[in-house]
Design a protein around this motif. Structure first.
Motif, mmCIF file in Angstrom:
data_model
loop_
_atom_site.group_PDB
_atom_site.id
_atom_site.type_symbol
_atom_site.label_atom_id
_atom_site.label_comp_id
_atom_site.label_asym_id
_atom_site.label_seq_id
_atom_site.Cartn_x
_atom_site.Cartn_y
_atom_site.Cartn_z
ATOM 1 N N MET A 1 0.852 -1.172 0.000
ATOM 2 C CA MET A 1 0.000 0.000 0.000
ATOM 3 C C MET A 1 0.900 1.238 0.000
ATOM 4 O O MET A 1 1.799 1.373 0.814
ATOM 5 C CB MET A 1 -0.885 -0.037 1.248
ATOM 6 C CG MET A 1 -1.982 0.953 1.240
ATOM 7 S SD MET A 1 -3.108 0.933 2.673
ATOM 8 C CE MET A 1 -3.429 -0.782 2.914
ATOM 9 N N SER A 2 0.620 2.145 -0.906
ATOM 10 C CA SER A 2 1.470 3.325 -1.040
ATOM 11 C C SER A 2 1.203 4.338 0.075
ATOM 12 O O SER A 2 0.131 4.348 0.684
ATOM 13 C CB SER A 2 1.218 3.998 -2.393
ATOM 14 O OG SER A 2 -0.056 4.611 -2.415
ATOM 15 N N LYS A 3 2.176 5.189 0.291
ATOM 16 C CA LYS A 3 2.018 6.243 1.292
ATOM 17 C C LYS A 3 0.901 7.196 0.887
ATOM 18 O O LYS A 3 0.172 7.718 1.733
ATOM 19 C CB LYS A 3 3.326 6.992 1.515
ATOM 20 C CG LYS A 3 3.809 7.743 0.296
ATOM 21 C CD LYS A 3 5.160 8.387 0.493
ATOM 22 C CE LYS A 3 5.545 9.086 -0.806
ATOM 23 N NZ LYS A 3 6.922 9.350 -0.914
ATOM 24 N N GLU A 4 0.730 7.407 -0.418
ATOM 25 C CA GLU A 4 -0.338 8.272 -0.897
ATOM 26 C C GLU A 4 -1.713 7.678 -0.577
ATOM 27 O O GLU A 4 -2.613 8.398 -0.124
ATOM 28 C CB GLU A 4 -0.213 8.501 -2.413
ATOM 29 C CG GLU A 4 0.991 9.307 -2.817
ATOM 30 C CD GLU A 4 2.269 8.491 -3.000
ATOM 31 O OE1 GLU A 4 3.287 9.094 -3.364
ATOM 32 O OE2 GLU A 4 2.269 7.256 -2.776
ATOM 33 N N PHE A 5 -1.857 6.377 -0.790
ATOM 34 C CA PHE A 5 -3.133 5.722 -0.505
ATOM 35 C C PHE A 5 -3.424 5.731 0.991
ATOM 36 O O PHE A 5 -4.562 5.991 1.401
ATOM 37 C CB PHE A 5 -3.163 4.296 -1.049
ATOM 38 C CG PHE A 5 -4.493 3.632 -0.835
ATOM 39 C CD1 PHE A 5 -5.564 3.930 -1.659
ATOM 40 C CD2 PHE A 5 -4.678 2.727 0.193
ATOM 41 C CE1 PHE A 5 -6.800 3.336 -1.452
ATOM 42 C CE2 PHE A 5 -5.912 2.132 0.411
ATOM 43 C CZ PHE A 5 -6.981 2.439 -0.425
ATOM 44 N N LYS A 6 -2.412 5.459 1.798
ATOM 45 C CA LYS A 6 -2.601 5.489 3.250
ATOM 46 C C LYS A 6 -3.051 6.872 3.703
ATOM 47 O O LYS A 6 -3.964 7.009 4.514
ATOM 48 C CB LYS A 6 -1.313 5.096 3.976
ATOM 49 C CG LYS A 6 -0.983 3.639 3.883
ATOM 50 C CD LYS A 6 0.320 3.342 4.607
ATOM 51 C CE LYS A 6 0.736 1.902 4.432
ATOM 52 N NZ LYS A 6 2.012 1.619 5.085
ATOM 53 N N TYR A 43 -1.525 14.840 -2.429
ATOM 54 C CA TYR A 43 -0.747 14.283 -1.320
ATOM 55 C C TYR A 43 0.438 15.163 -0.946
ATOM 56 O O TYR A 43 0.647 15.461 0.236
ATOM 57 C CB TYR A 43 -0.258 12.870 -1.670
ATOM 58 C CG TYR A 43 0.783 12.355 -0.714
ATOM 59 C CD1 TYR A 43 0.413 11.857 0.528
ATOM 60 C CD2 TYR A 43 2.135 12.394 -1.038
ATOM 61 C CE1 TYR A 43 1.368 11.397 1.419
ATOM 62 C CE2 TYR A 43 3.088 11.941 -0.147
ATOM 63 C CZ TYR A 43 2.707 11.443 1.077
ATOM 64 O OH TYR A 43 3.648 10.996 1.963
#
Length: 69
Positions: A1-6, A43
């Motif tokens: 899971m990407s930092k952007e999605f988180k 983001y």
């Protein structure tokens, strides 16, 4: 899971709590106004500012639908 999605998930959930609605309701509004990708792609700006700044920006985006400054 990407930092952007988180972060996007965190932002949706915290914005929903701030507005007294569910994250699903916020996502539905963003989707209907074609703003989801725009907010997701913010983001780099949103994660370094106070979260309240993102809330104000999202409020404005939802109200006006304008994504260009």
């Amino acid at each position: 899971m990407s930092k952007e999605f988180k972060f996007f998930t965190f932002l949706l959930e915290s914005y929903a709590k701030y507005k007294g609605v569910t994250a699903a309701e916020v996502l539905k509004i963003l989707d209907e106004k074609n703003l989801t990708d725009f907010v997701y792609n913010m983001y780099e700006i949103y994660h370094i500012e106070a979260i309240e700044n993102a809330y104000m920006d999202i409020d404005s985006l939802i109200k006006t639908g304008r994504t260009a400054w």
